[in-house]
Design a protein around this motif. Structure first.
Motif, PDB file in Angstrom:
ATOM      1  N   GLY A  14      23.320  44.256  25.289  1.00  0.00           N
ATOM      2  CA  GLY A  14      24.264  43.345  24.667  1.00  0.00           C
ATOM      3  C   GLY A  14      23.607  42.468  23.617  1.00  0.00           C
ATOM      4  N   PRO A  15      23.438  42.956  22.397  1.00  0.00           N
ATOM      5  CA  PRO A  15      22.776  42.175  21.347  1.00  0.00           C
ATOM      6  C   PRO A  15      23.698  41.112  20.756  1.00  0.00           C
ATOM      7  N   GLY A  16      23.776  39.967  21.402  1.00  0.00           N
ATOM      8  CA  GLY A  16      24.650  38.888  20.942  1.00  0.00           C
ATOM      9  C   GLY A  16      23.926  37.563  20.908  1.00  0.00           C
ATOM     10  N   ARG A  17      24.697  36.473  21.052  1.00  0.00           N
ATOM     11  CA  ARG A  17      24.119  35.138  20.947  1.00  0.00           C
ATOM     12  C   ARG A  17      23.131  34.851  22.063  1.00  0.00           C
ATOM     13  N   ALA A  18      23.507  35.206  23.293  1.00  0.00           N
ATOM     14  CA  ALA A  18      22.625  34.920  24.419  1.00  0.00           C
ATOM     15  C   ALA A  18      21.317  35.696  24.311  1.00  0.00           C
ATOM     16  N   THR A  19      21.391  36.968  23.921  1.00  0.00           N
ATOM     17  CA  THR A  19      20.169  37.757  23.818  1.00  0.00           C
ATOM     18  C   THR A  19      19.306  37.303  22.649  1.00  0.00           C
ATOM     19  N   ALA A  20      19.913  36.709  21.628  1.00  0.00           N
ATOM     20  CA  ALA A  20      19.111  36.132  20.546  1.00  0.00           C
ATOM     21  C   ALA A  20      18.289  34.962  21.063  1.00  0.00           C
ATOM     22  N   ARG A  21      18.900  34.118  21.877  1.00  0.00           N
ATOM     23  CA  ARG A  21      18.164  32.995  22.463  1.00  0.00           C
ATOM     24  C   ARG A  21      17.148  33.485  23.486  1.00  0.00           C
ATOM     25  N   ASP A  30       2.457  37.163  28.483  1.00  0.00           N
ATOM     26  CA  ASP A  30       2.412  38.519  29.055  1.00  0.00           C
ATOM     27  C   ASP A  30       3.803  39.085  29.308  1.00  0.00           C
ATOM     28  N   ALA A  31       4.671  38.931  28.331  1.00  0.00           N
ATOM     29  CA  ALA A  31       6.009  39.529  28.385  1.00  0.00           C
ATOM     30  C   ALA A  31       6.423  39.879  26.975  1.00  0.00           C
ATOM     31  N   ASN A  32       7.070  41.011  26.809  1.00  0.00           N
ATOM     32  CA  ASN A  32       7.501  41.407  25.464  1.00  0.00           C
ATOM     33  C   ASN A  32       8.805  42.180  25.527  1.00  0.00           C
ATOM     34  N   LEU A  33       9.535  42.110  24.443  1.00  0.00           N
ATOM     35  CA  LEU A  33      10.835  42.764  24.315  1.00  0.00           C
ATOM     36  C   LEU A  33      10.633  44.075  23.577  1.00  0.00           C
ATOM     37  N   THR A  34      10.948  45.179  24.266  1.00  0.00           N
ATOM     38  CA  THR A  34      10.616  46.487  23.699  1.00  0.00           C
ATOM     39  C   THR A  34      11.824  47.352  23.371  1.00  0.00           C
ATOM     40  N   ALA A  35      13.020  47.002  23.876  1.00  0.00           N
ATOM     41  CA  ALA A  35      14.173  47.868  23.633  1.00  0.00           C
ATOM     42  C   ALA A  35      15.467  47.079  23.725  1.00  0.00           C
ATOM     43  N   VAL A  36      16.471  47.533  22.969  1.00  0.00           N
ATOM     44  CA  VAL A  36      17.790  46.916  22.978  1.00  0.00           C
ATOM     45  C   VAL A  36      18.841  48.006  22.920  1.00  0.00           C
ATOM     46  N   TRP A  37      19.903  47.809  23.697  1.00  0.00           N
ATOM     47  CA  TRP A  37      21.038  48.727  23.621  1.00  0.00           C
ATOM     48  C   TRP A  37      22.331  47.930  23.655  1.00  0.00           C
ATOM     49  N   GLY A  38      23.284  48.371  22.841  1.00  0.00           N
ATOM     50  CA  GLY A  38      24.629  47.820  22.850  1.00  0.00           C
ATOM     51  C   GLY A  38      25.607  48.893  22.431  1.00  0.00           C
ATOM     52  N   ARG A  39      26.878  48.650  22.712  1.00  0.00           N
ATOM     53  CA  ARG A  39      27.893  49.657  22.377  1.00  0.00           C
ATOM     54  C   ARG A  39      28.064  49.815  20.872  1.00  0.00           C
ATOM     55  N   ASN A  40      27.715  48.776  20.111  1.00  0.00           N
ATOM     56  CA  ASN A  40      27.805  48.826  18.655  1.00  0.00           C
ATOM     57  C   ASN A  40      26.418  49.099  18.080  1.00  0.00           C
ATOM     58  N   ASP A  49      25.285  49.366  15.070  1.00  0.00           N
ATOM     59  CA  ASP A  49      24.891  48.527  13.937  1.00  0.00           C
ATOM     60  C   ASP A  49      24.368  47.168  14.419  1.00  0.00           C
ATOM     61  N   ARG A  50      25.028  46.598  15.398  1.00  0.00           N
ATOM     62  CA  ARG A  50      24.570  45.310  15.929  1.00  0.00           C
ATOM     63  C   ARG A  50      23.215  45.461  16.613  1.00  0.00           C
ATOM     64  N   SER A  51      23.023  46.588  17.292  1.00  0.00           N
ATOM     65  CA  SER A  51      21.732  46.829  17.945  1.00  0.00           C
ATOM     66  C   SER A  51      20.618  46.931  16.912  1.00  0.00           C
ATOM     67  N   ARG A  52      20.879  47.642  15.805  1.00  0.00           N
ATOM     68  CA  ARG A  52      19.860  47.779  14.767  1.00  0.00           C
ATOM     69  C   ARG A  52      19.566  46.431  14.111  1.00  0.00           C
ATOM     70  N   ARG A  60      15.757  42.002  13.503  1.00  0.00           N
ATOM     71  CA  ARG A  60      15.538  40.548  13.536  1.00  0.00           C
ATOM     72  C   ARG A  60      14.364  40.181  14.428  1.00  0.00           C
ATOM     73  N   PHE A  61      14.218  40.898  15.555  1.00  0.00           N
ATOM     74  CA  PHE A  61      13.197  40.526  16.526  1.00  0.00           C
ATOM     75  C   PHE A  61      12.071  41.562  16.635  1.00  0.00           C
ATOM     76  N   SER A  62      11.970  42.426  15.630  1.00  0.00           N
ATOM     77  CA  SER A  62      10.859  43.390  15.538  1.00  0.00           C
ATOM     78  C   SER A  62      10.755  44.257  16.785  1.00  0.00           C
ATOM     79  N   ILE A  63      11.889  44.803  17.191  1.00  0.00           N
ATOM     80  CA  ILE A  63      11.946  45.683  18.352  1.00  0.00           C
ATOM     81  C   ILE A  63      11.977  47.127  17.860  1.00  0.00           C
ATOM     82  N   HIS A  64      11.095  47.954  18.409  1.00  0.00           N
ATOM     83  CA  HIS A  64      11.013  49.344  17.947  1.00  0.00           C
ATOM     84  C   HIS A  64      11.944  50.271  18.721  1.00  0.00           C
ATOM     85  N   GLY A  65      12.264  49.904  19.960  1.00  0.00           N
ATOM     86  CA  GLY A  65      13.090  50.778  20.773  1.00  0.00           C
ATOM     87  C   GLY A  65      14.573  50.497  20.619  1.00  0.00           C
TER      88      GLY A  65
END
Length: 333
Positions: A14-21, A31-41, A43-46, A51-56
């Motif tokens: 869910g790439p939205g406001r909460a996940t941005a924060r 010792d934590a990193n964000l490596t992947a994002v998935w959403g139904r849209n 374009d929003r996922s990309r 924005r947050f330099s996520i490769h997955g």
């Protein structure tokens, strides 16, 4: 297995406001990193990934859940929380789920049962108890008490939401009680103990969710007066009352930075504690520590507390006639 110093690899749904924060806060978590994002849209996922330099950027939910991640932050609308949590736990991932954890108690019990069955950590993302000010307030009241808290007053109304905002729609699990009420429910339960009964007044919008609600609650150790709203504006502070004084947690109390303790003898103590990195970092850091310790439940936000919040919110909205599509009588038994 992740050792005590191991890095936690995160995925978000869910790439939205909460996940941005969430992503902002994660930069302050060691010792934590964000490596992947998935959403139904897609374009929003990309956009989120760029924005947050996520490769997955997996093309499907199954692809995300089969990827090399340890934990998932679920931050879609409440209508899909239960389904996504169940799938994520079944895939062997730990779950931090945005509040409210599910639409109702029945769904939450299913999620908690799945967490036990798959031996994974599940925690509702309720941030206030992990903020420095809130923890400092608890410590201060242990050393300079005002007696047991017997009354809590809290609430917030936000009339700035646009007509297309998700909380205005029943099919998304909307309404002020579900969108704002979890914070108020947490505060009442945290200071007053388990719920005994709820009395609610309010009014609904044309979509059948609450635009404004006042809910008075009785607990094992006292009573609370809570309110939420989407078409009015109110001050988001909170009041905790004991026999020897009262505490005012200044707005916005759920991102607490300032509390005033007023003693019956006239003394006033001011507590100030700023937060960093947007505030989501505290709950995320806590969650990562729990994973490294091999724990499956948070002592700060235990499952019983989440069940109490779900029960309070469910009873409050049902008394106003707020039902969500797909809910049946079995969900409220």
């Amino acid at each position: 297995m992740i050792d005590s110093r191991g890095s936690i690899r995160w995925g978000v749904i869910g790439p939205g406001r909460a996940t941005a924060r969430f992503a902002q806060g994660l930069t302050a978590v060691p010792d934590a990193n964000l490596t992947a994002v998935w959403g139904r849209n897609p374009d929003r996922s990309r956009t989120y990934a760029n924005r947050f330099s996520i490769h997955g950027i997996p093309s499907t939910l199954d692809a995300l859940l089969s990827s090399d991640i340890d934990a998932v932050y679920v931050a879609t609308h409440p209508d899909s929380h239960a389904e996504l949590c169940l799938k994520t736990l079944a895939a062997g991932k730990h779950v931090l789920c945005e509040k409210p954890a599910t639409l109702n108690v029945h769904q939450l019990k299913q999620v908690l049962a799945a967490a036990r069955s798959h031996d994974r950590l599940f925690m509702e993302a309720m941030k206030p108890p992990l903020f420095p000010l809130y923890q400092g307030l608890r410590e201060h009241l242990q050393n300079d008490p005002i007696g047991p808290i017997g009354f809590v007053r809290a609430g917030h109304c936000d009339s700035s939401t646009t007509p297309d905002y998700p909380l205005h729609f029943a099919e998304l699990g909307g309404g002020g009680i579900m969108g704002i009420g979890p914070y108020e429910a947490f505060l009442a339960l945290d200071w007053l103990g388990p719920l005994k009964r709820v009395q609610t007044m309010g009014r609904l919008n044309p979509a059948g969710v609450d635009n404004f609600a006042i809910f008075q609650t009785e607990h094992e150790r006292g009573m609370a007066q809570l309110h939420t709203g989407l078409d009015l504006l109110s001050r988001g502070d909170a009041l905790l009352c004991g026999p020897g004084g009262y505490v005012l947690i200044h707005a916005n109390w759920w991102n607490p930075t300032h509390a005033s303790i007023h003693h019956v003898d006239g003394r006033i103590v001011e507590l100030h504690e700023a937060y960093t990195a947007g505030g989501f970092n505290y709950e995320t850091s806590h969650f990562c520590d729990l994973i490294r310790q091999g724990l499956r439940e948070s002592p700060a936000i235990p499952h019983e507390l989440s069940l109490g919040m779900a029960a309070l919110l469910e009873e409050a909205r049902l008394s106003l006639g707020v039902h969500f599509p797909g809910e049946t009588s079995a969900d409220h038994s």
